[in-house]
Design an enzyme around this catalytic site. Structure first.
Site, PDB file in Angstrom:
ATOM      1  N   GLY A 219       0.812  -1.207   0.000  1.00  6.82           N
ATOM      2  CA  GLY A 219       0.000   0.000   0.000  1.00  6.82           C
ATOM      3  C   GLY A 219       0.844   1.256   0.000  1.00  6.82           C
ATOM      4  CB  SER A 220       0.074   4.622   1.288  1.00  2.00           C
ATOM      5  OG  SER A 220      -1.090   4.788   0.501  1.00  2.00           O
TER       6      SER A 220
END
Length: 486
Positions: A219-220
């Site tokens: 993810g981020s």
């Protein structure tokens, strides 16, 4: 000599030669392999009959052998089994895992570094003892990591890794759900076999060390790699203006991707620092698309993707950044989605490299090998395995990460009086399960002592409340505090 006798004689000679060849092969060619094979019950039985060395965290023996009242003489025991099981592994009659396996020759007393000790034992007619292994683990950091995972709501799955950025020492490594290695150390072999079958069939996979053996979309948190690649290109720094806005249209596609909160990240044009602070998907999709697959893959591999680096603990899975992704997939990789996967160890290595002026240090869990009398026989040397980014890029990323904790999505990791660098991540999974929550950080930002990665794979948390900051931030904070303010 008549023919029948001659034939029988030649046949016996052939059998004798075959026997000699096989004996030579087993004794000289395959001897080491057979001795190290965890299925070799003769070796295990012999080892049960001697005092196996201890596995130490500081001065505490978290695994040791004590006298038993049966034919095997010694019983292996684990003092804090669930907390340390992913590291120690277990020692049983049919197999070993974890440090029990990787350091088996030392613990069993067969390592060449223990030659003098064995010779002294032989001359003094003393029962031989195994050597001891001192781990790199910081007990307070491990306590914080384990407590953080235990306090997650419900029957959670997750993992934590903490590294010392300048050396690669593993300061904490925890995984949940876990298991009790004392059950495998039992001398009731039927019970041990039944336990192995039970745990291997458990859908929660408690025998897997998720810190190194589970790969999931980061993810981020992967936006750190994307930002690093952008700055390394020479076209960006922390203050560069980059695209913001509501949505990004994937190349060669009608699909558009929005931001996590459906917002516009603060405007159509924002600084790269602001993009990281608010975790702007549009910005990092744009950057990955601009940089292309080759540049993104090269940067990921400099941090350790597509390889393994942990040599003294088996089970590390490769974190992957595929080099054959098309344009839409490459754009999605910029936000840690598509086919990008990572272990918590790998994301801790990314954070540690930024903290260490761009140098990636080889992680390790075995600090020292000691004789039975605790004298030091060997000590692990630190090793830099790559230069992921320049020191200038590391400084730029550190400024951005400090801003993300001070006034951004990573605020749950704030420590009063200490500048903390951190980044949240929430990775989408399949439609029938909630997202994965990630958090990476290091502190103090101006003189880093610890870098942390937290993965919450699942927990009894409402899907709309799942976020790397909310779930992982407090765990990372507690670990960092345990290291920097003991």
């Amino acid at each position: 000599m008549n023919k029948p006798i001659r034939v029988v004689s030649v046949f016996c000679l052939v059998l004798f030669l075959a026997l000699m060849v096989n004996a030579t092969y087993l004794m000289y060619v395959r001897a080491d392999g057979l001795s190290d094979d965890p299925r070799n019950r003769r070796i295990i039985t012999a080892t049960f009959s001697r005092e196996r060395g201890a596995i130490l965290v500081g001065k505490e023996a978290i695994a040791r052998s004590v006298p038993s009242n049966d034919k095997y003489k010694f019983q292996r025991t684990y003092s804090e089994p669930f907390k340390y099981a992913p590291i120690t592994g277990y020692f049983s009659w049919y197999s070993q895992t974890g440090v029990e396996r990787s350091q088996n020759s030392v613990l069993a007393g067969d390592d060449s570094r223990l030659f003098v000790t064995r010779l002294v034992d032989l001359l003094s007619n003393t029962d031989p003892k195994g050597g001891n292994v001192l781990l790199t683990i910081n007990a307070a950091a491990q306590d914080a990591a384990w407590a953080g995972l235990e306090n997650l709501p419900g029957d959670a799955q997750g993992a934590v890794v903490a590294l010392e950025p300048t050396t690669g020492r593993v300061l904490a490594m925890a995984s949940t759900p876990t298991f009790d290695p004392n059950g495998f150390a039992s001398h009731d072999f039927t019970a041990v076999s039944d336990l192995g079958k039970l745990l291997n069939a458990d859908e929660r996979e408690p025998l897997i060390n998720r810190a190194i053996g589970t790969t999931l979309p980061p993810g981020s948190t992967f936006k750190l790699v994307t930002a690093a690649a952008a700055i390394e290109s020479g076209n960006y720094d922390a203050d560069s203006m980059v695209p913001g806005g509501y949505r990004f249209q994937l190349p060669q596609s009608d699909t558009t991707i929005g931001n996590y909160d459906d917002g516009n990240c603060g405007g159509r044009r924002i600084t790269l620092t602001q993009a990281l602070q608010v975790s702007c998907n549009v910005t990092f999709l744009t950057l990955a698309n601009e940089l292309g697959n080759d540049a993104m893959a090269e940067q990921a591999e400099k941090f350790g993707f597509n390889d393994t680096s942990l040599e003294d603990l088996a089970g590390q899975a490769q974190s992957l950044y595929p080099r054959d992704m098309d344009a839409p997939q490459t754009a999605m990789s910029g936000i840690g989605q598509s086919s990008v996967t990572a272990t918590p160890l790998q994301m801790a290595m990314v954070a540690a490299a930024i903290a260490n002026d761009g140098d990636v240090m080889r992680p390790y869990v075995v600090d020292e090998v000691r004789a039975p009398n605790l004298s030091v026989l060997d000590r692990t040397d630190t090793q830099s395995i790559s230069k992921a980014i320049s020191s200038t890029t590391a400084d730029e990323l550190t400024k951005m990460l400090v801003a993300t904790v001070a006034d951004g999505t990573a605020a749950p990791a704030q420590i009063p009086g200490v500048d903390v660098a951190g980044k949240t991540g929430t990775a989408q999974s399949s439609g029938d399960r909630p997202p994965y929550a990630w958090f990476v950080s290091f502190a103090p930002a101006d003189d880093p002592k610890v870098a942390v990665a937290v993965l919450v794979q699942s927990s009894d948390t409402s899907p709309d409340e799942i976020g790397g900051g909310a779930l992982g931030g407090p765990i990372a904070k507690a670990i960092m505090e345990a290291v920097i303010t003991p």
